[in-house]
Design a protein around this motif. Structure first.
Motif, PDB file in Angstrom:
ATOM      1  N   PHE A  20      -2.858  15.750   4.586  1.00 34.90           N
ATOM      2  CA  PHE A  20      -3.176  14.481   3.937  1.00 34.90           C
ATOM      3  C   PHE A  20      -4.094  14.702   2.745  1.00 34.90           C
ATOM      4  O   PHE A  20      -5.288  14.934   2.883  1.00 34.90           O
ATOM      5  N   VAL A  21      -3.486  14.656   1.574  1.00 31.23           N
ATOM      6  CA  VAL A  21      -4.219  14.711   0.320  1.00 31.23           C
ATOM      7  C   VAL A  21      -3.351  14.020  -0.718  1.00 31.23           C
ATOM      8  O   VAL A  21      -2.128  13.933  -0.569  1.00 31.23           O
ATOM      9  N   GLY A  22      -3.942  13.486  -1.768  1.00 35.20           N
ATOM     10  CA  GLY A  22      -3.167  12.829  -2.819  1.00 35.20           C
ATOM     11  C   GLY A  22      -2.343  11.670  -2.273  1.00 35.20           C
ATOM     12  O   GLY A  22      -2.830  10.839  -1.506  1.00 35.20           O
ATOM     13  N   ASN A  23      -1.063  11.639  -2.649  1.00 37.64           N
ATOM     14  CA  ASN A  23      -0.207  10.542  -2.222  1.00 37.64           C
ATOM     15  C   ASN A  23      -0.012  10.479  -0.713  1.00 37.64           C
ATOM     16  O   ASN A  23       0.157   9.394  -0.154  1.00 37.64           O
ATOM     17  N   LYS A  24      -0.042  11.628  -0.041  1.00 39.29           N
ATOM     18  CA  LYS A  24       0.075  11.615   1.421  1.00 39.29           C
ATOM     19  C   LYS A  24      -1.114  10.914   2.056  1.00 39.29           C
ATOM     20  O   LYS A  24      -0.996  10.288   3.108  1.00 39.29           O
ATOM     21  N   SER A  25      -2.267  11.012   1.412  1.00 36.46           N
ATOM     22  CA  SER A  25      -3.477  10.387   1.926  1.00 36.46           C
ATOM     23  C   SER A  25      -3.540   8.907   1.570  1.00 36.46           C
ATOM     24  O   SER A  25      -4.115   8.105   2.301  1.00 36.46           O
ATOM     25  N   ALA A  26      -2.940   8.536   0.444  1.00 32.80           N
ATOM     26  CA  ALA A  26      -3.064   7.166  -0.068  1.00 32.80           C
ATOM     27  C   ALA A  26      -1.963   6.225   0.384  1.00 32.80           C
ATOM     28  O   ALA A  26      -2.199   5.030   0.591  1.00 32.80           O
ATOM     29  N   ALA A  27      -0.731   6.736   0.545  1.00 32.24           N
ATOM     30  CA  ALA A  27       0.408   5.854   0.772  1.00 32.24           C
ATOM     31  C   ALA A  27       0.332   5.119   2.106  1.00 32.24           C
ATOM     32  O   ALA A  27       0.528   3.896   2.168  1.00 32.24           O
ATOM     33  N   PHE A  28       0.059   5.855   3.180  1.00 34.00           N
ATOM     34  CA  PHE A  28       0.081   5.236   4.509  1.00 34.00           C
ATOM     35  C   PHE A  28      -0.903   4.079   4.654  1.00 34.00           C
ATOM     36  O   PHE A  28      -0.514   2.989   5.091  1.00 34.00           O
ATOM     37  N   PRO A  29      -2.181   4.253   4.293  1.00 32.63           N
ATOM     38  CA  PRO A  29      -3.104   3.109   4.436  1.00 32.63           C
ATOM     39  C   PRO A  29      -2.712   1.913   3.577  1.00 32.63           C
ATOM     40  O   PRO A  29      -2.869   0.771   3.999  1.00 32.63           O
ATOM     41  N   LEU A  30      -2.207   2.162   2.373  1.00 30.18           N
ATOM     42  CA  LEU A  30      -1.771   1.045   1.535  1.00 30.18           C
ATOM     43  C   LEU A  30      -0.590   0.312   2.171  1.00 30.18           C
ATOM     44  O   LEU A  30      -0.539  -0.926   2.185  1.00 30.18           O
ATOM     45  N   GLN A  31       0.357   1.054   2.721  1.00 30.02           N
ATOM     46  CA  GLN A  31       1.507   0.427   3.363  1.00 30.02           C
ATOM     47  C   GLN A  31       1.091  -0.339   4.614  1.00 30.02           C
ATOM     48  O   GLN A  31       1.563  -1.450   4.864  1.00 30.02           O
ATOM     49  N   VAL A  32       0.208   0.241   5.395  1.00 23.40           N
ATOM     50  CA  VAL A  32      -0.302  -0.431   6.593  1.00 23.40           C
ATOM     51  C   VAL A  32      -0.974  -1.749   6.223  1.00 23.40           C
ATOM     52  O   VAL A  32      -0.868  -2.745   6.946  1.00 23.40           O
ATOM     53  N   LEU A  33      -1.648  -1.768   5.072  1.00 19.47           N
ATOM     54  CA  LEU A  33      -2.355  -2.968   4.633  1.00 19.47           C
ATOM     55  C   LEU A  33      -1.470  -3.908   3.823  1.00 19.47           C
ATOM     56  O   LEU A  33      -1.963  -4.855   3.204  1.00 19.47           O
ATOM     57  N   GLY A  34      -0.157  -3.657   3.820  1.00 16.58           N
ATOM     58  CA  GLY A  34       0.785  -4.637   3.294  1.00 16.58           C
ATOM     59  C   GLY A  34       1.259  -4.439   1.874  1.00 16.58           C
ATOM     60  O   GLY A  34       1.909  -5.328   1.310  1.00 16.58           O
ATOM     61  N   PHE A  35       0.982  -3.280   1.278  1.00 16.38           N
ATOM     62  CA  PHE A  35       1.376  -3.032  -0.105  1.00 16.38           C
ATOM     63  C   PHE A  35       2.692  -2.257  -0.162  1.00 16.38           C
ATOM     64  O   PHE A  35       2.945  -1.374   0.664  1.00 16.38           O
ATOM     65  N   GLU A  36       3.519  -2.610  -1.138  1.00 12.78           N
ATOM     66  CA  GLU A  36       4.665  -1.769  -1.470  1.00 12.78           C
ATOM     67  C   GLU A  36       4.159  -0.635  -2.368  1.00 12.78           C
ATOM     68  O   GLU A  36       3.460  -0.892  -3.352  1.00 12.78           O
ATOM     69  N   VAL A  37       4.484   0.607  -2.034  1.00 14.71           N
ATOM     70  CA  VAL A  37       3.937   1.749  -2.757  1.00 14.71           C
ATOM     71  C   VAL A  37       5.072   2.608  -3.303  1.00 14.71           C
ATOM     72  O   VAL A  37       5.897   3.122  -2.545  1.00 14.71           O
ATOM     73  N   ASP A  38       5.121   2.749  -4.613  1.00 13.17           N
ATOM     74  CA  ASP A  38       6.053   3.663  -5.274  1.00 13.17           C
ATOM     75  C   ASP A  38       5.285   4.924  -5.650  1.00 13.17           C
ATOM     76  O   ASP A  38       4.211   4.836  -6.263  1.00 13.17           O
ATOM     77  N   LEU A  39       5.837   6.081  -5.315  1.00 13.03           N
ATOM     78  CA  LEU A  39       5.103   7.332  -5.437  1.00 13.03           C
ATOM     79  C   LEU A  39       5.679   8.215  -6.526  1.00 13.03           C
ATOM     80  O   LEU A  39       6.886   8.468  -6.558  1.00 13.03           O
ATOM     81  N   VAL A  40       4.812   8.688  -7.395  1.00 11.47           N
ATOM     82  CA  VAL A  40       5.152   9.754  -8.340  1.00 11.47           C
ATOM     83  C   VAL A  40       4.289  10.952  -7.960  1.00 11.47           C
ATOM     84  O   VAL A  40       3.061  10.875  -8.015  1.00 11.47           O
ATOM     85  N   ASN A  41       4.937  12.037  -7.569  1.00 10.14           N
ATOM     86  CA  ASN A  41       4.214  13.222  -7.114  1.00 10.14           C
ATOM     87  C   ASN A  41       4.030  14.186  -8.284  1.00 10.14           C
ATOM     88  O   ASN A  41       4.958  14.890  -8.676  1.00 10.14           O
TER      89      ASN A  41
END
Length: 286
Positions: A20-41
């Motif tokens: 869990f770092v970068g997008n792996k660290s950020a995407a899950f909590p944002l999705q859990v809190l109701g956000f749609e997340v588009d990822l550019v790695n």
């Protein structure tokens, strides 16, 4: 039937296959809190660089631009937020001395181009000092640093960790926040907060990325209350860090130092604490 409302985030960060770092660290909590997340790695590595070995690729500016062009061609580039860490990730302190993660010639780029575009920045003490061009050894000096950063553009500045003296003792880090708000009638006020956070005897990777993502979520939910947004963010992070170190020590065994793999953040296991964090660290107004 009306379409369901959505809040969409474009997150431009590194990616790791394991951990869990970068997008792996950020995407899950944002999705859990109701956000749609588009990822550019921007980077794809096997794991973070705190391991003994890592492999992977770094995308060029042209490759990143190509990805975005694809989104534009399909007319799907309407985002409520852009999260890029760029939070700003530039450096840190080690044994009392500052050092930069990035080439020093990038500092003017951050100061002149990146920070002025940001609404929220979450530097550590060292990053805040080099951006502002001044030191902060006292709370008064820290407020002056945050004011300099406000003047560069961002309305919200949170210095995620500092070695300012804590009234609770040497085993606490100090987090400071400042938010400029325009009130009804056009007057401007600044809310400033301070938090004392217990130190944990371990080195974690990805906590800054996790902090930035959760702060985005909670400032969206509480746009005019930095105190509550920071309390929820820091308390959730403390729950995750506490769980992580407890599990890491159990896996390592008695009297053994946990490995980088064992210290990967327990983000998924902390889903309930991310969704509804119990406030265990309170902020005071300064």
């Amino acid at each position: 039937m009306l379409p369901e409302p959505e809040c969409r985030v474009l997150s431009i960060q590194s990616h790791v296959v394991r951990g869990f770092v970068g997008n792996k660290s950020a995407a899950f909590p944002l999705q859990v809190l109701g956000f749609e997340v588009d990822l550019v790695n921007s980077v794809q590595f096997s794991n973070h660089t705190g391991y003994e070995h890592w492999k992977g690729q770094t995308m060029t500016a042209e490759e990143l631009q190509t990805l975005y062009e694809g989104l534009k061609l399909n007319d799907v580039t309407r985002y409520d937020y852009v999260l890029t860490v760029c939070d700003p990730v530039m450096g840190d302190k080690r044994n009392g001395d500052g050092y930069m993660y990035v080439p020093e010639n990038l500092l003017p780029v951050y100061k002149e181009k990146v920070v002025p575009l940001a609404d929220i920045i979450t530097p550590n003490q060292y990053e805040a000092e080099i951006l502002a061009g001044r030191k902060m050894n006292t709370e008064k000096e820290a407020i002056e640093v945050m004011d300099v950063l406000h003047a560069m553009g961002p309305d919200t500045v949170v210095i995620t960790s500092s070695d300012l003296p804590s009234a609770l003792g040497d085993n606490y880090l100090v987090t400071l926040g400042s938010q400029r708000k325009v009130m009804a009638g056009g007057s401007q006020v600044t809310e400033r907060i301070r938090m004392e956070i217990p130190k944990v005897d371990a080195v974690f990777v990805g906590t800054g990325d996790l902090f930035a993502a959760m702060l985005l979520a909670w400032t969206h939910q509480h746009p005019n209350n930095l105190k509550i947004a920071c309390e929820k963010t820091v308390s959730a992070l403390q729950h995750i860090v506490t769980r992580t170190i407890s599990n890491a020590k159990a896996m390592a065994g008695p009297c053994k130092k946990p490995s980088a793999a064992q210290l990967e953040l327990r983000v998924v296991q902390s889903k309930k604490q991310i969704e509804n964090p119990e406030i265990i660290i309170h902020a005071s107004t300064i």
